[in-house]
Scaffold this active site. Structure first.
Site, PDB file in Angstrom:
ATOM      1  N   LYS A  24       0.826  -1.209   0.000  1.00 42.13           N
ATOM      2  CA  LYS A  24       0.000   0.000   0.000  1.00 42.13           C
ATOM      3  C   LYS A  24       0.864   1.264   0.000  1.00 42.13           C
ATOM      4  O   LYS A  24       0.536   2.241  -0.669  1.00 42.13           O
ATOM      5  CB  LYS A  24      -0.981  -0.022   1.173  1.00 42.13           C
ATOM      6  CG  LYS A  24      -2.123  -0.999   0.922  1.00 42.13           C
ATOM      7  CD  LYS A  24      -3.019  -1.167   2.110  1.00 42.13           C
ATOM      8  CE  LYS A  24      -4.092  -2.216   1.818  1.00 42.13           C
ATOM      9  NZ  LYS A  24      -4.875  -2.574   2.993  1.00 42.13           N
ATOM     10  N   LYS A  54      -3.177  -9.695 -11.087  1.00 43.64           N
ATOM     11  CA  LYS A  54      -4.298  -9.951 -10.181  1.00 43.64           C
ATOM     12  C   LYS A  54      -5.384  -8.889 -10.395  1.00 43.64           C
ATOM     13  O   LYS A  54      -5.074  -7.699 -10.458  1.00 43.64           O
ATOM     14  CB  LYS A  54      -3.792  -9.891  -8.735  1.00 43.64           C
ATOM     15  CG  LYS A  54      -4.880 -10.086  -7.700  1.00 43.64           C
ATOM     16  CD  LYS A  54      -4.496  -9.543  -6.333  1.00 43.64           C
ATOM     17  CE  LYS A  54      -5.700  -8.827  -5.765  1.00 43.64           C
ATOM     18  NZ  LYS A  54      -5.847  -8.658  -4.385  1.00 43.64           N
ATOM     19  N   LYS A  96      -9.208  -3.595  -7.536  1.00 44.49           N
ATOM     20  CA  LYS A  96      -9.719  -2.223  -7.658  1.00 44.49           C
ATOM     21  C   LYS A  96      -8.573  -1.249  -7.872  1.00 44.49           C
ATOM     22  O   LYS A  96      -8.673  -0.301  -8.639  1.00 44.49           O
ATOM     23  CB  LYS A  96     -10.416  -1.816  -6.352  1.00 44.49           C
ATOM     24  CG  LYS A  96     -11.788  -2.356  -6.154  1.00 44.49           C
ATOM     25  CD  LYS A  96     -12.201  -2.225  -4.686  1.00 44.49           C
ATOM     26  CE  LYS A  96     -12.285  -3.590  -4.046  1.00 44.49           C
ATOM     27  NZ  LYS A  96     -12.437  -3.599  -2.603  1.00 44.49           N
TER      28      LYS A  96
HETATM   29  P1  ADP Z   1      -9.009  -5.353  -4.187  1.00 45.67           P
HETATM   30  O1  ADP Z   1      -7.656  -5.950  -4.481  1.00 45.67           O
HETATM   31  O2  ADP Z   1      -9.831  -5.210  -5.412  1.00 45.67           O
HETATM   32  O3  ADP Z   1      -8.905  -4.053  -3.408  1.00 45.67           O
HETATM   33  P2  ADP Z   1      -9.723  -6.488  -1.692  1.00 45.67           P
HETATM   34  O4  ADP Z   1      -8.293  -6.431  -1.270  1.00 45.67           O
HETATM   35  O5  ADP Z   1     -10.692  -5.533  -1.075  1.00 45.67           O
HETATM   36  O6  ADP Z   1      -9.769  -6.375  -3.271  1.00 45.67           O
HETATM   37  O7  ADP Z   1     -10.206  -7.973  -1.487  1.00 45.67           O
HETATM   38  C1  ADP Z   1     -11.443  -8.391  -0.936  1.00 45.67           C
HETATM   39  C2  ADP Z   1     -11.479  -9.913  -0.931  1.00 45.67           C
HETATM   40  O8  ADP Z   1     -11.520 -10.404  -2.276  1.00 45.67           O
HETATM   41  C3  ADP Z   1     -10.244 -10.538  -0.271  1.00 45.67           C
HETATM   42  O9  ADP Z   1     -10.620 -11.728   0.424  1.00 45.67           O
HETATM   43  C4  ADP Z   1      -9.371 -10.856  -1.449  1.00 45.67           C
HETATM   44  O10 ADP Z   1      -8.461 -11.889  -1.180  1.00 45.67           O
HETATM   45  C5  ADP Z   1     -10.389 -11.246  -2.522  1.00 45.67           C
HETATM   46  N1  ADP Z   1      -9.859 -10.912  -3.860  1.00 45.67           N
HETATM   47  C6  ADP Z   1      -9.644  -9.677  -4.354  1.00 45.67           C
HETATM   48  N2  ADP Z   1      -9.153  -9.726  -5.604  1.00 45.67           N
HETATM   49  C7  ADP Z   1      -9.027 -11.035  -5.910  1.00 45.67           C
HETATM   50  C8  ADP Z   1      -8.569 -11.752  -7.059  1.00 45.67           C
HETATM   51  N3  ADP Z   1      -8.153 -11.119  -8.158  1.00 45.67           N
HETATM   52  N4  ADP Z   1      -8.592 -13.091  -7.035  1.00 45.67           N
HETATM   53  C9  ADP Z   1      -9.044 -13.753  -5.925  1.00 45.67           C
HETATM   54  N5  ADP Z   1      -9.479 -13.141  -4.815  1.00 45.67           N
HETATM   55  C10 ADP Z   1      -9.488 -11.811  -4.778  1.00 45.67           C
END
Ligand code: ADP
Ligand code: TRP
Length: 324
Positions: A114, A193, A196
């Site tokens: 981050k 990956k 957001k």
């Molecule tokens: P982002 O990376 O979009 O900000 P978050 O970190 O808020 O997403 O993740 C919320 C949940 O969704 C977590 O449990 C995370 O591991 C899962 N998650 C987010 N992106 C992925 C992905 N590309 N593949 C699998 N799981 C994901």
């Protein structure tokens, strides 16, 4: 008879939810509600570590609530709540902070990632995993369904719980992460990956036309129509596989290997599967959106259940440290 397993997960309302969230966390968490006593919450305290816009936070928290209910979260089975409606969690965070070693937090990848992305190095961002530990330990969760990137935070939680139990006596159950290998990492439009923060997502309930365009933009190699292709290294196939039946997957993989299949056709097939899967959920979401009182009632009832569990744990923790 063994007591029911407790299951807890949370998601930050920090942007529109996408296919990575859905397959990595939402769907597995919703499926687990059949297997124990489930808790699922909107991590708004956590979102405040990166989002400082009150109006947007309110809007996103509301959207996440609608998304989960539309995707099949059953409030009769799962206690669904806003993290900030359970203030016991912040008090527990303090009791955990006093035994959490700095080094444990300094090793967390997510904090370093981050900062690398330009977020300000606040105390809240640094101690984020302690708040997450309090979420999990407050309800004495056994299982924590998350995507792979959250595994380290669950390990930190176990470590904190062990140290607390060792220092003050047995209070906390040790949780385990539940990570589905088949969907642990959903690729985004660019093959990284899906996230957001990378701007490479396919949204769950975005405007239809824009979402279709996102699907058509998934990057592929530049092989011509005739050439033989490898489904295992293709981002479009990785997404197709998440929605297709085993027979559909095998048929499509065979067509990749035979040559004569264009990526445009696979993207169209992917879009059709997405629409078949998400159109009914989209309709349910629209109905829920028209009934804000229902959503508010669900969250209030969920908070009551979570608070009861958290109160019990907090009282034990306060007693253990000598605060009663
Ligand atoms: P982002 O990376 O979009 O900000 P978050 O970190 O808020 O997403 O993740 C919320 C949940 O969704 C977590 O449990 C995370 O591991 C899962 N998650 C987010 N992106 C992925 C992905 N590309 N593949 C699998 N799981 C994901
Ligand atoms: N940190 C998690 C994420 O960014 C969200 C979260 C907060 C969480 N508290 C939790 C997940 C407790 C599981 C359990 O995705």
């Amino acid at each position: 008879m063994a007591s029911k397993k407790r299951i807890l997960s949370g998601i930050q309302p920090s942007g529109q939810l996408h296919l990575g969230n859905y397959f990595g966390m939402m769907k597995p968490a919703i499926e687990l509600q059949e297997q124990g006593e489930a808790f699922l919450f909107i991590a708004d305290y956590h979102a405040l570590t990166s989002l400082h816009d009150a109006g947007r936070l309110r809007q996103l928290a509301r959207d996440v609530a609608l998304d989960f209910l539309a995707c099949g979260l059953d409030p009769a089975k799962t206690a669904f709540y806003r993290q900030s409606d359970v203030p016991e969690v912040t008090e527990l965070t303090w009791l955990l902070s006093i035994i959490c070693p700095m080094g444990l937090l300094e090793r967390c990848h997510s904090y370093k990632d981050k900062l690398a992305k330009g977020l300000a190095a606040s105390h809240g961002l640094f101690s984020y995993p302690v708040l997450m530990a309090a979420d999990i330990l407050a309800v004495q969760s056994d299982w924590v369904p998350v995507g792979r990137d959250q595994k380290q935070h669950v390990e930190v939680t176990r470590d904190i719980a062990q140290r607390f139990n060792h220092t003050f006596g047995d209070v906390f159950r040790l949780p385990e992460p539940v990570i589905r290998d088949d969907v642990a990492l959903v690729p985004g439009l660019d093959g990284q990956k899906m996230s957001k923060s990378y701007g490479n997502t396919i949204e769950l309930f975005g405007p239809l036309k824009a979402t279709r365009q996102q699907v058509m933009r998934v990057v592929t190699d530049s092989k011509s129509l005739e050439e033989v292709k490898d489904p295992e290294t293709c981002n479009v196939f990785a997404l197709y596989r998440l929605l297709a039946s085993p027979t559909q997957q095998a048929d499509m993989a065979a067509r990749y290997r035979a040559g004569g299949l264009g990526y445009g056709e696979v993207k169209k097939a992917l879009w059709e599967l997405m629409e078949a899967h998400f159109a009914p959920l989209r309709a349910r979401r629209a109905a829920l959106e028209a009934d804000p009182d229902y959503v508010a009632d669900v969250l209030a009832a969920g908070a009551q259940r979570a608070r009861a569990a958290a109160r019990e744990t907090l009282d034990r923790a306060r007693h253990a440290v000598g605060l009663d």
